[in-house]
Enzyme design. Structure first.
Site, short mmCIF file in Angstrom:
data_model
loop_
_atom_site.label_atom_id
_atom_site.label_comp_id
_atom_site.label_asym_id
_atom_site.label_seq_id
_atom_site.Cartn_x
_atom_site.Cartn_y
_atom_site.Cartn_z
N THR A 134 6.89 -1.26 -6.08
CA THR A 134 7.02 -1.38 -4.62
C THR A 134 7.05 -2.85 -4.24
O THR A 134 6.38 -3.67 -4.85
CB THR A 134 5.83 -0.69 -3.94
OG1 THR A 134 5.77 0.66 -4.40
CG2 THR A 134 5.94 -0.71 -2.44
N ARG B 260 8.70 14.89 -2.34
CA ARG B 260 7.47 14.12 -2.51
C ARG B 260 7.57 12.79 -1.73
O ARG B 260 8.55 12.08 -1.79
CB ARG B 260 7.25 13.83 -3.98
CG ARG B 260 5.98 13.05 -4.32
CD ARG B 260 6.24 11.57 -4.47
NE ARG B 260 5.06 10.84 -4.91
CZ ARG B 260 4.98 9.50 -4.93
NH1 ARG B 260 5.99 8.78 -4.53
NH2 ARG B 260 3.89 8.91 -5.33
N VAL B 261 6.51 12.48 -0.98
CA VAL B 261 6.43 11.22 -0.25
C VAL B 261 5.25 10.43 -0.81
O VAL B 261 4.19 10.99 -1.07
CB VAL B 261 6.24 11.49 1.26
CG1 VAL B 261 5.94 10.19 2.02
CG2 VAL B 261 7.49 12.16 1.84
N GLY B 262 5.45 9.14 -1.02
CA GLY B 262 4.38 8.29 -1.55
C GLY B 262 3.58 7.62 -0.44
O GLY B 262 3.61 8.02 0.72
N ASP B 263 2.88 6.58 -0.82
CA ASP B 263 1.97 5.91 0.13
C ASP B 263 2.67 4.91 1.04
O ASP B 263 2.19 4.63 2.15
CB ASP B 263 0.89 5.15 -0.66
CG ASP B 263 1.50 4.12 -1.61
OD1 ASP B 263 2.45 4.47 -2.34
OD2 ASP B 263 1.04 2.97 -1.61
N THR C 149 0.58 -1.18 -3.97
CA THR C 149 1.65 -0.74 -4.87
C THR C 149 1.03 0.11 -5.98
O THR C 149 -0.17 0.05 -6.21
CB THR C 149 2.40 -1.95 -5.47
OG1 THR C 149 3.48 -1.46 -6.29
CG2 THR C 149 1.51 -2.81 -6.33
N GLY C 150 1.87 0.88 -6.63
CA GLY C 150 1.35 1.71 -7.72
C GLY C 150 1.44 3.19 -7.39
O GLY C 150 2.27 3.60 -6.57
N GLY D 19 1.16 6.21 -5.64
CA GLY D 19 0.91 6.46 -4.22
C GLY D 19 -0.14 7.52 -3.95
O GLY D 19 -0.89 7.44 -2.96
N1 GLY Z 1 3.82 3.33 -4.34
C1 GLY Z 1 5.02 4.03 -4.29
C2 GLY Z 1 4.92 5.45 -4.53
O1 GLY Z 1 3.91 5.99 -4.95
O2 GLY Z 1 5.89 6.13 -4.29
#
Ligand code: GLY
Length: 221
Positions: free
Chosen positions: A83, A111-114, A134-135, A137
Site C-alpha cells: 500500500t 473483499r475490502v481491505g483497510d 499498510t499490510g 488489512g
Molecule cells: N492493506 C491493504 C489491504 O489489506 O488490502
C-alpha cells in the site's frame, strides 16, 4: 482525509487507474465519505475518468497459476509492502493524508481491505496528528490501527511509541503474527514522526526542506 476533518474513499472500484483521485472527488463533491462498487464506478465515469482493463499479462499468468489450488490464504508479501500511504504537513502545520492500494491478491470477490476504511487504514485529526497503515488489512481493521495511533498521540505518546503500541496489540491477539506484515507510520502536530512494523524490512521516506531520507522502520521481529 484533510485538515478540515473531511474524508473520501472508494472501495471495490474496478478498471479505474487512479482510484485515489476518485476518492478525493467523493470528499470534495459529495455529501458522502465512501462510494463502493458500481456506484463508485458510475461516479468516476460521470466525472471524467476513463475505464480501462488494468490486468497485465504477468498478473493474469500468476492468477492462472494460483487457480490450480485456489487457496484463499491471506498472506501479504513479507519482504515488502503493498500500500502507498502519505502523511503531509504544510507550513501552517495543517495535516492531511492519503493512501491507495490494489489490496490483497487472490481474495474472495468483494473483499475490502483497510485502506478505504477511515480510522483503519488512515486517520487524520488536525488537532493531534495522523497515521497510515499498510499490510494485512484484516488485522488493521480489527484493531482500527490508525485511529488508535492518533488517540494514543492525543494522550501524549510519541508517534514512534504509538505505532509500536498499535503493532503490539495486533501481535498480542494473533498467534500467527510471524506469517504476515502490518506497518504503521505516524506524524504529530509538532512534526515529529515515527513508524513500527511486525516484520523487518519496512522502510518509509521523509521529505522536509532539508531533503529526503529513507528510514528503515523498527519492527517487532
Ligand atoms: N492493506 C491493504 C489491504 O489489506 O488490502
Amino acid at each position: 482525509m484533510d485538515e478540515k476533518n473531511r474524508a473520501g474513499s472508494v472501495t471495490f472500484l474496478q478498471e479505474i487507474i487512479h482510484p485515489i483521485s476518485v476518492a478525493r472527488l467523493v470528499m470534495e463533491k459529495t455529501p458522502h465519505v465512501m462510494l463502493s462498487g458500481d456506484g463508485a464506478l458510475q461516479f468516476a465515469l460521470e466525472n471524467g475518468f476513463d475505464r480501462q482493463n488494468l490486468l497485465t499479462e504477468k498478473a493474469k499468468q500468476a492468477w492462472e497459476e494460483w487457480k490450480v489450488k485456489s487457496q484463499y490464504k491471506p498472506v501479504i508479501n513479507l519482504e515488502n509492502h503493498d500500500t502507498v500511504g502519505l502523511l503531509a504537513m504544510d507550513r501552517m502545520g495543517n495535516i492531511a493524508g492519503g493512501c491507495s492500494t490494489s489490496g490483497l491478491a487472490y481474495k474472495l470477490h468483494g473483499r475490502v481491505g483497510d485502506s478505504p476504511i477511515i480510522g483503519a487504514g488512515l486517520f487524520v485529526d488536525n488537532e493531534v496528528g495522523a497515521c497510515v497503515a499498510t499490510g494485512l488489512g484484516e488485522m488493521v481493521m480489527r484493531t482500527l490501527s490508525s485511529f488508535l495511533v492518533v488517540e494514543l498521540m492525543r494522550n501524549g505518546i510519541s508517534p514512534r511509541q504509538a505505532c509500536e503500541e498499535a503493532i503490539r496489540r495486533i501481535v498480542k491477539r494473533n498467534q500467527d503474527f510471524r506469517d504476515f506484515q502490518v506497518a504503521v507510520i505516524a506524524i504529530n502536530k509538532s512534526g515529529e514522526y515515527g513508524a513500527y512494523a511486525i516484520q523487518p524490512g519496512f522502510s518509509f521516506a521523509i521529505h522536509t526542506q532539508s531533503g529526503n531520507e529513507l528510514i528503515n522502520s523498527e519492527s517487532h521481529l
